[in-house]
Design a protein around this motif. Structure first.
Motif, PDB file in Angstrom:
ATOM      1  N   ASN A 112      19.583  64.381  26.333  1.00 41.96           N
ATOM      2  CA  ASN A 112      20.214  63.106  25.688  1.00 41.96           C
ATOM      3  C   ASN A 112      20.124  62.480  27.331  1.00 41.96           C
ATOM      4  N   SER A 113      19.498  62.892  28.116  1.00 40.94           N
ATOM      5  CA  SER A 113      19.620  62.128  29.423  1.00 40.94           C
ATOM      6  C   SER A 113      18.890  60.802  29.496  1.00 40.94           C
ATOM      7  N   GLU A 114      17.904  60.631  28.614  1.00 40.76           N
ATOM      8  CA  GLU A 114      17.220  59.495  28.710  1.00 40.76           C
ATOM      9  C   GLU A 114      17.874  58.031  27.997  1.00 40.76           C
ATOM     10  N   GLN A 115      18.435  58.728  27.034  1.00 39.14           N
ATOM     11  CA  GLN A 115      19.529  57.875  25.993  1.00 39.14           C
ATOM     12  C   GLN A 115      20.587  57.517  26.834  1.00 39.14           C
ATOM     13  N   LEU A 116      21.256  58.480  27.759  1.00 39.30           N
ATOM     14  CA  LEU A 116      22.270  58.058  28.400  1.00 39.30           C
ATOM     15  C   LEU A 116      22.065  57.197  29.473  1.00 39.30           C
ATOM     16  N   LYS A 117      21.078  57.382  29.996  1.00 36.19           N
ATOM     17  CA  LYS A 117      20.675  56.374  30.969  1.00 36.19           C
ATOM     18  C   LYS A 117      20.427  55.088  30.488  1.00 36.19           C
ATOM     19  N   PHE A 118      19.867  54.769  29.248  1.00 38.41           N
ATOM     20  CA  PHE A 118      20.020  53.487  28.707  1.00 38.41           C
ATOM     21  C   PHE A 118      21.367  52.863  28.440  1.00 38.41           C
ATOM     22  N   LEU A 119      21.969  53.909  27.773  1.00 42.98           N
ATOM     23  CA  LEU A 119      23.275  53.374  27.430  1.00 42.98           C
ATOM     24  C   LEU A 119      24.244  53.092  28.578  1.00 42.98           C
ATOM     25  N   ASN A 120      24.109  53.734  29.835  1.00 44.26           N
ATOM     26  CA  ASN A 120      24.991  53.357  30.803  1.00 44.26           C
ATOM     27  C   ASN A 120      24.467  52.082  31.487  1.00 44.26           C
ATOM     28  N   ARG A 121      23.199  51.700  31.674  1.00 36.87           N
ATOM     29  CA  ARG A 121      22.803  50.581  32.083  1.00 36.87           C
ATOM     30  C   ARG A 121      23.065  49.268  31.083  1.00 36.87           C
ATOM     31  N   LYS A 122      23.085  49.528  30.037  1.00 32.23           N
ATOM     32  CA  LYS A 122      23.290  48.283  29.066  1.00 32.23           C
ATOM     33  C   LYS A 122      24.844  47.994  28.900  1.00 32.23           C
ATOM     34  N   LEU A 123      25.626  49.089  29.057  1.00 29.76           N
ATOM     35  CA  LEU A 123      26.932  48.759  28.900  1.00 29.76           C
ATOM     36  C   LEU A 123      27.778  48.091  30.165  1.00 29.76           C
ATOM     37  N   ASN A 124      26.989  48.387  31.331  1.00 36.10           N
ATOM     38  CA  ASN A 124      27.153  47.528  32.602  1.00 36.10           C
ATOM     39  C   ASN A 124      26.753  46.098  32.433  1.00 36.10           C
ATOM     40  N   GLU A 125      25.943  46.016  31.451  1.00 37.94           N
ATOM     41  CA  GLU A 125      25.650  44.625  31.309  1.00 37.94           C
ATOM     42  C   GLU A 125      26.434  43.764  30.216  1.00 37.94           C
ATOM     43  N   ILE A 126      27.448  44.559  29.482  1.00 41.70           N
ATOM     44  CA  ILE A 126      27.917  44.039  28.294  1.00 41.70           C
ATOM     45  C   ILE A 126      29.537  44.092  28.698  1.00 41.70           C
ATOM     46  N   TYR A 127      30.047  45.116  29.132  1.00 44.41           N
ATOM     47  CA  TYR A 127      31.554  45.202  29.357  1.00 44.41           C
ATOM     48  C   TYR A 127      31.938  45.209  30.783  1.00 44.41           C
ATOM     49  N   PRO A 128      33.197  44.739  31.048  1.00 40.68           N
ATOM     50  CA  PRO A 128      33.838  45.115  32.400  1.00 40.68           C
ATOM     51  C   PRO A 128      33.965  46.558  32.700  1.00 40.68           C
ATOM     52  N   PRO A 129      34.048  46.903  34.088  1.00 38.59           N
ATOM     53  CA  PRO A 129      34.130  48.255  34.349  1.00 38.59           C
ATOM     54  C   PRO A 129      35.209  49.015  33.737  1.00 38.59           C
ATOM     55  N   ASP A 130      36.613  48.427  33.473  1.00 35.17           N
ATOM     56  CA  ASP A 130      37.567  49.384  32.890  1.00 35.17           C
ATOM     57  C   ASP A 130      37.348  49.572  31.499  1.00 35.17           C
ATOM     58  N   ASN A 131      36.367  48.944  30.947  1.00 32.80           N
ATOM     59  CA  ASN A 131      35.959  49.144  29.376  1.00 32.80           C
ATOM     60  C   ASN A 131      34.873  49.806  29.193  1.00 32.80           C
ATOM     61  N   ILE A 132      34.071  50.144  30.038  1.00 32.58           N
ATOM     62  CA  ILE A 132      32.750  50.962  29.859  1.00 32.58           C
ATOM     63  C   ILE A 132      32.984  52.230  29.246  1.00 32.58           C
ATOM     64  N   VAL A 133      33.807  53.281  29.685  1.00 38.13           N
ATOM     65  CA  VAL A 133      34.025  54.551  29.574  1.00 38.13           C
ATOM     66  C   VAL A 133      34.398  54.616  27.676  1.00 38.13           C
ATOM     67  N   LYS A 134      35.477  53.613  27.396  1.00 39.06           N
ATOM     68  CA  LYS A 134      35.897  53.837  26.136  1.00 39.06           C
ATOM     69  C   LYS A 134      34.684  53.194  25.109  1.00 39.06           C
ATOM     70  N   ASN A 135      33.780  52.299  25.586  1.00 41.89           N
ATOM     71  CA  ASN A 135      32.916  51.748  24.789  1.00 41.89           C
ATOM     72  C   ASN A 135      31.820  52.693  24.716  1.00 41.89           C
ATOM     73  N   LYS A 136      31.502  53.621  25.850  1.00 38.25           N
ATOM     74  CA  LYS A 136      30.487  54.433  25.692  1.00 38.25           C
ATOM     75  C   LYS A 136      30.668  55.635  24.629  1.00 38.25           C
ATOM     76  N   ASN A 137      32.086  56.273  24.952  1.00 41.43           N
ATOM     77  CA  ASN A 137      32.510  57.166  23.957  1.00 41.43           C
ATOM     78  C   ASN A 137      32.277  56.691  22.527  1.00 41.43           C
ATOM     79  N   LYS A 138      32.727  55.432  22.320  1.00 41.01           N
ATOM     80  CA  LYS A 138      32.608  54.866  20.806  1.00 41.01           C
ATOM     81  C   LYS A 138      31.246  55.157  20.493  1.00 41.01           C
TER      82      LYS A 138
END
Length: 378
Positions: free
Chosen positions: A253-279
């Motif tokens: 799942n590393s490729e998907q995780l890479k896309f996910l981490n990059r895009k979440l950084n473009e959408i959410y503030p740092p303190d909301n990234i982990v919560k939204n990634k889990n969701k």
């Protein structure tokens, strides 16, 4: 949910006080009945003559009910290994749950469950995640189901039908349904359990005894909305934090995780990234499980969904944004747009909750690959 009260259906047959097998108790036309394996009454060779004075069936409250009559003689029992017992009810008939019956559930995607008692245990047990395997050559009414083999092994890791004695007569139910729907009763543990299989007989032969309960065609349950609503809730609840962590740590799942981490950084503030990634990971897992275990049960709806998904996926999903707030607005917009699109295509066939899960699954997939992206203005 009715399946949470499955214990109320469990009957234990005793002969002169000795436990001999399980049965399913249910009210019918104002009387209390039990269905069980024929050999529990007539013996394994079907030559025993049951003495009703010595036989009782105890319910979940341990109240015993004498057997008034056995519907199904030794010849019938030998042929089908199923009999119907009319009981002398010694408590309120309302203490028992109504049961519906269905034909053999041949769709292997159905999850089945049964409840019965080992001879060497104090209380009955419920086993789930049982699936249909095949109909036998010996009878069109008998069928095999797969069960986790470890459940057929004792503490010495030895499988065997001897120590599992007492399961015969246990009822098999459709799991995760608002009603209790019986598909048959267990009659044998083939090859002493070494194959991880159980042999059941459907209740349809009881019609020959004058038992006129309606029989549901199991094919009509392949996408029963009541069944599906319960299954959907079970799927969503099955993915916890541990499952999410395991997904993240899996190299595939590393490729998907890479896309996910990059895009979440473009959408959410740092303190909301982990919560939204889990969701989003949970939405990915739940959506995929729903597609493979539930929606695929109905080939027509599954194809309809796939076609709708492919057509929508042709549209560009790249958005030019200046801020995280703009990116979040675009994300919310595509979620709403895709959900409305799916409602237009599938609204007549699927409940709203199912469509919503499919919508957020699709969007989560696009976030986790190269389909959906947020680009900065030059």
């Amino acid at each position: 949910m009715m399946t949470n009260e499955i214990n109320k259906t469990t009957g234990l047959i005793h002969n002169e006080g000795n436990f001999v097998g399980s049965a399913m108790l249910f009210p019918f036309n104002g009387k209390l009945f039990a269905i069980t394996a024929g050999h529990n009454l007539y013996g394994k060779k079907f030559t025993d003559v049951p003495n009703l004075d010595n036989l009782t069936v105890s319910d979940h409250t341990k109240i015993t009910h004498p057997i008034r009559c056995i519907l199904g003689d030794s010849a019938f029992a030998k042929s089908h290994d199923i009999v119907l017992l009319e009981l002398d009810c010694k408590t309120e008939i309302s203490n028992f749950l109504p049961i519906r019956f269905c034909t053999i559930p041949r769709n292997p995607k159905h999850s089945l469950m049964f409840r019965g008692k080992y001879k060497n245990t104090e209380d009955p047990v419920t086993h789930r995640a049982i699936t249909y395997t095949s109909t036998t050559t010996q009878s069109e009414h008998k069928f095999l189901c797969q069960i986790e083999k470890s459940l057929l092994m004792n503490h010495n890791y030895s499988s065997g039908s001897d120590w599992l004695g007492g399961w015969s007569g246990s009822a098999l139910f459709i799991d995760n349904h608002k009603e209790l729907i019986c598909a048959g009763v267990m009659i044998e543990i083939p090859n002493k359990g070494n194959d991880g299989q159980l042999l059941f007989v459907n209740t349809l032969p009881l019609k020959d005894l004058g038992f006129e309960s309606d029989i549901i065609n199991a094919e009509n349950l392949d996408f029963d909305k009541a069944l599906n609503a319960a299954s959907l809730a079970a799927i969503i609840d099955s993915f916890d934090e541990k499952t999410i962590r395991e997904w993240e740590e899996n190299n595939k799942n590393s490729e998907q995780l890479k896309f996910l981490n990059r895009k979440l950084n473009e959408i959410y503030p740092p303190d909301n990234i982990v919560k939204n990634k889990n969701k989003i990971i949970k939405q990915l897992l739940a959506g995929k499980a729903y597609l493979t275990t539930e929606l695929s049960k109905n080939e027509q709806i599954f194809k309809q969904y796939n076609s709708a998904y492919k057509v929508y996926n042709l549209d560009s999903k790249e958005f030019y944004v200046n801020t995280k707030a703009e990116a979040l607005t675009q994300l919310s917009g595509i979620k709403s747009s895709y959900e409305e699109y799916l409602i237009g295509n599938l609204g007549d066939d699927l409940p709203t909750a199912d469509i919503k899960l499919l919508a957020i699954y699709g969007v989560s997939e696009w976030i986790a690959d190269c389909s959906l992206d947020f680009l900065k203005y030059e």
